[in-house]
Design a protein around this motif. Structure first.
Motif, PDB file in Angstrom:
ATOM      1  N   MET A 220       0.821  -1.206   0.000  1.00 42.71           N
ATOM      2  CA  MET A 220       0.000   0.000   0.000  1.00 42.71           C
ATOM      3  C   MET A 220       0.858   1.261   0.000  1.00 42.71           C
ATOM      4  N   ALA A 221       1.971   1.235   0.742  1.00 42.72           N
ATOM      5  CA  ALA A 221       2.847   2.404   0.807  1.00 42.72           C
ATOM      6  C   ALA A 221       3.467   2.708  -0.551  1.00 42.72           C
ATOM      7  N   ILE A 222       3.901   1.666  -1.259  1.00 35.78           N
ATOM      8  CA  ILE A 222       4.513   1.856  -2.584  1.00 35.78           C
ATOM      9  C   ILE A 222       3.475   2.393  -3.561  1.00 35.78           C
ATOM     10  N   ILE A 223       2.276   1.812  -3.541  1.00 35.62           N
ATOM     11  CA  ILE A 223       1.208   2.291  -4.430  1.00 35.62           C
ATOM     12  C   ILE A 223       0.875   3.743  -4.120  1.00 35.62           C
ATOM     13  N   GLY A 224       0.778   4.063  -2.830  1.00 40.05           N
ATOM     14  CA  GLY A 224       0.452   5.431  -2.426  1.00 40.05           C
ATOM     15  C   GLY A 224       1.496   6.429  -2.893  1.00 40.05           C
ATOM     16  N   MET A 225       2.772   6.072  -2.775  1.00 44.34           N
ATOM     17  CA  MET A 225       3.847   6.968  -3.210  1.00 44.34           C
ATOM     18  C   MET A 225       3.802   7.185  -4.716  1.00 44.34           C
ATOM     19  N   ILE A 226       3.522   6.117  -5.462  1.00 48.50           N
ATOM     20  CA  ILE A 226       3.420   6.242  -6.917  1.00 48.50           C
ATOM     21  C   ILE A 226       2.270   7.166  -7.298  1.00 48.50           C
ATOM     22  N   LEU A 227       1.130   7.020  -6.628  1.00 44.99           N
ATOM     23  CA  LEU A 227      -0.042   7.834  -6.951  1.00 44.99           C
ATOM     24  C   LEU A 227       0.158   9.297  -6.563  1.00 44.99           C
ATOM     25  N   VAL A 228       0.788   9.540  -5.411  1.00 44.64           N
ATOM     26  CA  VAL A 228       1.052  10.925  -4.998  1.00 44.64           C
ATOM     27  C   VAL A 228       1.990  11.597  -5.989  1.00 44.64           C
ATOM     28  N   THR A 229       3.031  10.865  -6.391  1.00 43.29           N
ATOM     29  CA  THR A 229       3.987  11.419  -7.356  1.00 43.29           C
ATOM     30  C   THR A 229       3.326  11.623  -8.722  1.00 43.29           C
TER      31      THR A 229
ATOM     32  N   ILE B   7      12.913   5.819   9.238  1.00 43.91           N
ATOM     33  CA  ILE B   7      13.091   6.333   7.870  1.00 43.91           C
ATOM     34  C   ILE B   7      11.736   6.475   7.185  1.00 43.91           C
ATOM     35  N   ASN B   8      10.857   5.488   7.365  1.00 47.26           N
ATOM     36  CA  ASN B   8       9.513   5.564   6.772  1.00 47.26           C
ATOM     37  C   ASN B   8       8.733   6.761   7.308  1.00 47.26           C
ATOM     38  N   ILE B   9       8.807   6.988   8.618  1.00 53.14           N
ATOM     39  CA  ILE B   9       8.079   8.104   9.230  1.00 53.14           C
ATOM     40  C   ILE B   9       8.630   9.432   8.736  1.00 53.14           C
ATOM     41  N   ALA B  10       9.973   9.534   8.622  1.00 49.19           N
ATOM     42  CA  ALA B  10      10.589  10.773   8.146  1.00 49.19           C
ATOM     43  C   ALA B  10      10.195  11.055   6.692  1.00 49.19           C
ATOM     44  N   ILE B  11      10.178  10.021   5.856  1.00 52.20           N
ATOM     45  CA  ILE B  11       9.770  10.194   4.452  1.00 52.20           C
ATOM     46  C   ILE B  11       8.310  10.630   4.376  1.00 52.20           C
ATOM     47  N   THR B  12       7.460  10.035   5.211  1.00 51.98           N
ATOM     48  CA  THR B  12       6.042  10.406   5.229  1.00 51.98           C
ATOM     49  C   THR B  12       5.867  11.863   5.616  1.00 51.98           C
ATOM     50  N   ALA B  13       6.597  12.321   6.648  1.00 55.70           N
ATOM     51  CA  ALA B  13       6.521  13.725   7.062  1.00 55.70           C
ATOM     52  C   ALA B  13       7.002  14.640   5.945  1.00 55.70           C
ATOM     53  N   LEU B  14       8.078  14.245   5.280  1.00 58.81           N
ATOM     54  CA  LEU B  14       8.625  15.045   4.176  1.00 58.81           C
ATOM     55  C   LEU B  14       7.608  15.170   3.041  1.00 58.81           C
ATOM     56  N   VAL B  15       6.964  14.053   2.695  1.00 56.67           N
ATOM     57  CA  VAL B  15       5.956  14.073   1.628  1.00 56.67           C
ATOM     58  C   VAL B  15       4.751  14.913   2.040  1.00 56.67           C
ATOM     59  N   ASN B  16       4.307  14.787   3.293  1.00 55.15           N
ATOM     60  CA  ASN B  16       3.171  15.581   3.772  1.00 55.15           C
ATOM     61  C   ASN B  16       3.444  17.075   3.650  1.00 55.15           C
ATOM     62  N   VAL B  17       4.650  17.492   4.058  1.00 56.13           N
ATOM     63  CA  VAL B  17       5.001  18.915   3.962  1.00 56.13           C
ATOM     64  C   VAL B  17       5.096  19.338   2.502  1.00 56.13           C
ATOM     65  N   ALA B  18       5.685  18.500   1.658  1.00 56.06           N
ATOM     66  CA  ALA B  18       5.835  18.835   0.243  1.00 56.06           C
ATOM     67  C   ALA B  18       4.481  18.970  -0.452  1.00 56.06           C
ATOM     68  N   VAL B  19       3.505  18.190  -0.025  1.00 54.43           N
ATOM     69  CA  VAL B  19       2.176  18.232  -0.642  1.00 54.43           C
ATOM     70  C   VAL B  19       1.312  19.343  -0.042  1.00 54.43           C
ATOM     71  N   LEU B  20       1.292  19.431   1.281  1.00 53.71           N
ATOM     72  CA  LEU B  20       0.360  20.332   1.958  1.00 53.71           C
ATOM     73  C   LEU B  20       0.936  21.716   2.218  1.00 53.71           C
TER      74      LEU B  20
ATOM     75  N   PRO C   9      -2.539  14.716   8.888  1.00 54.50           N
ATOM     76  CA  PRO C   9      -1.929  15.179   7.631  1.00 54.50           C
ATOM     77  C   PRO C   9      -1.882  14.124   6.532  1.00 54.50           C
ATOM     78  N   LEU C  10      -1.577  12.869   6.893  1.00 51.05           N
ATOM     79  CA  LEU C  10      -1.476  11.840   5.861  1.00 51.05           C
ATOM     80  C   LEU C  10      -2.832  11.602   5.205  1.00 51.05           C
ATOM     81  N   LEU C  11      -3.891  11.647   5.987  1.00 52.71           N
ATOM     82  CA  LEU C  11      -5.236  11.502   5.427  1.00 52.71           C
ATOM     83  C   LEU C  11      -5.528  12.644   4.456  1.00 52.71           C
ATOM     84  N   THR C  12      -5.138  13.858   4.810  1.00 55.18           N
ATOM     85  CA  THR C  12      -5.337  15.012   3.934  1.00 55.18           C
ATOM     86  C   THR C  12      -4.540  14.856   2.646  1.00 55.18           C
ATOM     87  N   THR C  13      -3.309  14.364   2.770  1.00 54.75           N
ATOM     88  CA  THR C  13      -2.463  14.156   1.584  1.00 54.75           C
ATOM     89  C   THR C  13      -3.081  13.134   0.643  1.00 54.75           C
ATOM     90  N   ILE C  14      -3.505  12.007   1.194  1.00 61.44           N
ATOM     91  CA  ILE C  14      -4.107  10.954   0.359  1.00 61.44           C
ATOM     92  C   ILE C  14      -5.408  11.447  -0.273  1.00 61.44           C
TER      93      ILE C  14
END
Length: 379
Positions: free
Chosen positions: A151-160, A226-239, A250-255
């Motif tokens: 799910m994490a890989i799919i989510g990252m692909i879709l966000v990108t 590392i996963n948590i740090a990447i998630t925070a980085l993506v959340n800030v980059a998106v939001l 925040p992750l719910l808002t990003t998705i």
């Protein structure tokens, strides 16, 4: 304790699922704004250092859980009082995580469902899991670990692919200096989630190969961090920093912003699925530690007798712990970190390690002196 043994790979999986648990639910490190990921990595480094304290205590008392060797270190009465306090601490944190889980579901999807109903369904599932035993919980963890990463890989692909990531939101780095990052590290990311590895001091005796404790736990902490740090980085980059700070989830808002090819959208269900899995394992580990700790302290032959009463206590407390979600979060930030996490995760274990060192240092020379004659005779 339960007569169970698990592999190092299963311990690794449990550590990852536990650490990520509710950490991805809230905006971890949000007070550092766009530098949240830096404070998370600092928390990981500090958490690993703290874990070495737990690991050293485990080396001294490999067959005992935390509640067992407290009596060995501090004496019968003080040790039992501390053991009881740790059991209450585990129950309380399990209560808080259950409340986090229930609040999100009742706020977003099940808006007409009472909080007690959602929490009851979760706690009944956990009661059943603990009844089946720790080995079963570890095997389930292996199954869901793969699902979460898919799910994490799919989510990252879709966000990108949706073009949501804007790296300019991450700049300027250290806009207000290093103090906000350091403050966030001390008040938040050091103790949540990395300092919470204190609960694994109850579970390390279940590992079938004690020599692999260090690599299993530190490896799991590192991957989760590392996963948590990447998630925070993506959340800030998106939001952006402002929305990242204001958002409760925040992750719910990003998705929720994912929109691809005019038909791939409304993917909140993936986040909810992760929430159920992550919440299940985090609550289960705290809950199970409280159950086996109470059984060890009060000399129950089987921990199963305490399974339902402690589960009912966690359920009842999760509903009564705060009148609303804002009060629940405020209590977690200003009360739990300073008055609970720091003493139980850092101060008391350091104190225990110092006493254990002086209690056990005389045993090592004896072992060496008994080995020397045997070596001389063999020569």
């Amino acid at each position: 304790m339960e007569n169970a043994k698990i592999k190092a790979s299963q311990m690794f999986v449990l550590v990852v699922l536990f650490e990520m648990g509710s950490s991805l639910l809230v905006g971890l490190g949000a007070s550092a704004r766009q530098d949240a990921w830096i404070s998370i990595l600092l928390g990981l480094a500090g958490g690993i250092l703290i874990f070495f304290v737990y690991y050293r205590l485990f080396i001294y008392y490999q067959e005992l859980p935390l509640t067992g060797y407290l009596e060995k270190i501090m004496g019968k009465w003080i040790g039992r009082i501390l053991a009881l306090l740790y059991i209450v601490y585990f129950i309380y944190i399990a209560t808080r995580v259950l409340r986090d889980f229930g609040e999100l579901l009742t706020t977003t999807i099940y808006t007409a469902t009472p909080l007690v109903v959602i929490n009851s369904l979760m706690i009944l599932t956990i009661i059943y899991g603990i009844h089946k035993g720790f080995e079963v919980i570890a095997r389930i963890g292996e199954l869901y670990f793969a699902l979460i990463y898919i799910m994490a890989i799919i989510g990252m692909i879709l966000v990108t692919g949706s073009g949501l990531i804007h790296f300019e939101n991450l700049r300027p780095m250290l806009e207000n200096g290093f103090k906000p990052v350091l403050r966030t590290f001390i008040k938040e990311t050091l103790v949540f989630p990395f300092g919470e590895m204190i609960v694994f001091t109850m579970l390390l005796p279940y590992l079938n190969n004690p020599k692999k404790v260090k690599i299993a736990c530190i490896g799991g902490m590192s991957l989760a961090g590392i996963n948590i740090a990447i998630t925070a980085l993506v959340n800030v980059a998106v939001l952006g920093p402002d929305l990242f700070v204001r958002s409760n989830f925040p992750l719910l808002t990003t998705i929720g912003k994912i929109q691809l090819a005019n038909f791939i959208e409304r993917l909140d269900v993936f986040f909810m699925l992760y929430l159920v899995i992550g919440g299940f394992f985090k609550i289960t580990i705290y809950y199970y530690a409280a159950v086996i700790g109470a059984a060890d302290l009060f000399k129950f032959k089987s921990h199963q007798k305490l399974n339902f009463p402690i589960g009912f206590l966690i359920l009842l407390s999760s509903v009564m712990i705060a009148s609303n979600f804002a009060e629940h979060i405020e209590e977690g930030i200003n009360v739990v970190t300073i008055y609970l996490h720091w003493p139980f995760q850092i101060i008391i274990p350091l104190f225990l390690l110092v006493i254990a060192f002086f209690r056990n240092r005389k045993k090592q020379p004896k072992q060496q002196s008994t080995q020397q004659p045997n070596q001389q005779s063999s020569q």
